[in-house]
Design a protein around this motif. Sequence first.
Motif, PDB file in Angstrom:
ATOM      1  N   PRO A 147       0.806  -1.233   0.000  1.00 17.32           N
ATOM      2  CA  PRO A 147       0.000   0.000   0.000  1.00 17.32           C
ATOM      3  C   PRO A 147       0.833   1.275   0.000  1.00 17.32           C
ATOM      4  N   ARG A 148       2.090   1.197   0.411  1.00 21.53           N
ATOM      5  CA  ARG A 148       2.941   2.391   0.410  1.00 21.53           C
ATOM      6  C   ARG A 148       3.200   2.898  -1.005  1.00 21.53           C
ATOM      7  N   ILE A 149       3.126   1.998  -1.977  1.00 27.36           N
ATOM      8  CA  ILE A 149       3.342   2.395  -3.371  1.00 27.36           C
ATOM      9  C   ILE A 149       2.294   3.425  -3.809  1.00 27.36           C
ATOM     10  N   LYS A 150       1.099   3.316  -3.257  1.00 29.12           N
ATOM     11  CA  LYS A 150      -0.003   4.186  -3.692  1.00 29.12           C
ATOM     12  C   LYS A 150       0.223   5.662  -3.360  1.00 29.12           C
ATOM     13  N   VAL A 151       1.065   5.952  -2.366  1.00 32.08           N
ATOM     14  CA  VAL A 151       1.281   7.355  -1.998  1.00 32.08           C
ATOM     15  C   VAL A 151       2.494   7.953  -2.723  1.00 32.08           C
ATOM     16  N   MET A 152       3.140   7.143  -3.531  1.00 26.82           N
ATOM     17  CA  MET A 152       4.325   7.629  -4.243  1.00 26.82           C
ATOM     18  C   MET A 152       3.954   8.096  -5.642  1.00 26.82           C
ATOM     19  N   LYS A 153       4.650   9.109  -6.125  1.00 28.61           N
ATOM     20  CA  LYS A 153       4.319   9.725  -7.403  1.00 28.61           C
ATOM     21  C   LYS A 153       5.284   9.277  -8.496  1.00 28.61           C
ATOM     22  N   LYS A 154       4.718   9.047  -9.654  1.00 30.31           N
ATOM     23  CA  LYS A 154       5.502   8.574 -10.794  1.00 30.31           C
ATOM     24  C   LYS A 154       6.633   9.535 -11.139  1.00 30.31           C
ATOM     25  N   GLU A 155       6.381  10.805 -10.985  1.00 32.95           N
ATOM     26  CA  GLU A 155       7.372  11.824 -11.371  1.00 32.95           C
ATOM     27  C   GLU A 155       8.645  11.759 -10.526  1.00 32.95           C
ATOM     28  N   TRP A 156       8.569  11.142  -9.354  1.00 34.56           N
ATOM     29  CA  TRP A 156       9.750  10.999  -8.503  1.00 34.56           C
ATOM     30  C   TRP A 156      10.697   9.908  -8.999  1.00 34.56           C
ATOM     31  N   PHE A 157      10.193   9.039  -9.869  1.00 35.47           N
ATOM     32  CA  PHE A 157      10.957   7.858 -10.267  1.00 35.47           C
ATOM     33  C   PHE A 157      11.168   7.712 -11.772  1.00 35.47           C
ATOM     34  N   GLU A 158      10.229   8.147 -12.589  1.00 35.67           N
ATOM     35  CA  GLU A 158      10.290   7.885 -14.025  1.00 35.67           C
ATOM     36  C   GLU A 158      11.539   8.507 -14.645  1.00 35.67           C
ATOM     37  N   GLY A 159      12.384   7.656 -15.231  1.00 36.58           N
ATOM     38  CA  GLY A 159      13.617   8.125 -15.849  1.00 36.58           C
ATOM     39  C   GLY A 159      14.667   8.599 -14.865  1.00 36.58           C
ATOM     40  N   LYS A 160      14.473   8.292 -13.589  1.00 33.18           N
ATOM     41  CA  LYS A 160      15.362   8.799 -12.542  1.00 33.18           C
ATOM     42  C   LYS A 160      16.340   7.725 -12.055  1.00 33.18           C
ATOM     43  N   ASN A 161      17.396   8.206 -11.421  1.00 30.81           N
ATOM     44  CA  ASN A 161      18.371   7.330 -10.774  1.00 30.81           C
ATOM     45  C   ASN A 161      18.035   7.270  -9.287  1.00 30.81           C
ATOM     46  N   CYS A 162      17.738   6.065  -8.770  1.00 32.81           N
ATOM     47  CA  CYS A 162      17.149   5.936  -7.441  1.00 32.81           C
ATOM     48  C   CYS A 162      17.949   4.973  -6.558  1.00 32.81           C
ATOM     49  N   LEU A 163      17.797   5.152  -5.250  1.00 32.89           N
ATOM     50  CA  LEU A 163      18.467   4.315  -4.257  1.00 32.89           C
ATOM     51  C   LEU A 163      17.451   3.909  -3.195  1.00 32.89           C
ATOM     52  N   ASP A 164      17.465   2.621  -2.829  1.00 35.46           N
ATOM     53  CA  ASP A 164      16.577   2.101  -1.784  1.00 35.46           C
ATOM     54  C   ASP A 164      17.449   1.551  -0.652  1.00 35.46           C
TER      55      ASP A 164
END
Length: 287
Positions: free
Chosen positions: A54-71
Amino acid sequence: MKDEENPKNDAVQAIDANAKQSGNKRKKQKEVAIFGNYRNYYSYRIDQGLEEDPRIKVMKKEWFEGKNCLDIGCNSGLITITIAKKFGCQKILGIDIDSARIEDAYWNLRKIVKLSESKKHQTVDKSKDAETNGITDPPDKTGQVEISGDYPASHLFDRVSFQKDNFVLGWSIPGDKVYDTILCLSVTKWVHLNWGDDGLITLFSKVWRLLKPGGVFILEPQPWKSYISNRQVSEVATTNYKNLKIFPERFQEILLDKIGFRKIDNLSSSLSGSKTGFNRPILALWK
């Protein structure tokens, strides 16, 4: 001779009783994960029947699409993989302190790609049948293991990677490596209990330095009552717990006033579907 008078039978009964008692003890033993590196973590916190965390639902596509990310603290990688597939990261790296969880993460990645490709071929075959019959079949509904998304699963091998490392103590900051988005979900308590207030400040400071200007830090801190439940998970945790001066309710103040984040947004109001005990705040902070 009666059974109870036979010493051999008495010995067998004693062995059976000891085995049963030992088995009961094993059943009662709770998994100990001093870094929060639980083997089946996602099954603990997500209600059955949900297709995604359910945490995925509060995240926005614009924060990740085409981006370099770290978890940070990716555990078995399900959130990492879901974000890559659903939002189309350019790259996403999941790091965890436990090599067994990293192995689980790569296993999940291979399984999800295989299932997605199998589902795609089934859909193509059904579409051909539908064209022959002059009708259109609706797409299949995905199950919980299958991750739905707009981006082909075959690309995940190029976009998703995992690495065993200790972000607080061992992860050096590359001079030319910065991220658009960094996630740190339900990790702060374990950093705090294992490395104290200094470890927590190190975590926040490293994240800030690793983010590009305008980058997003997505943080899910555990509440203080969660610390109380885990304060005796190790001798180190017990000692650090007694000496902590920074409490979770002060995290926002520290992140804004001391670390240097310029803006914060609480995403939790639209969050639903987590099991009892996992209704935690999710914060988005901008550098």
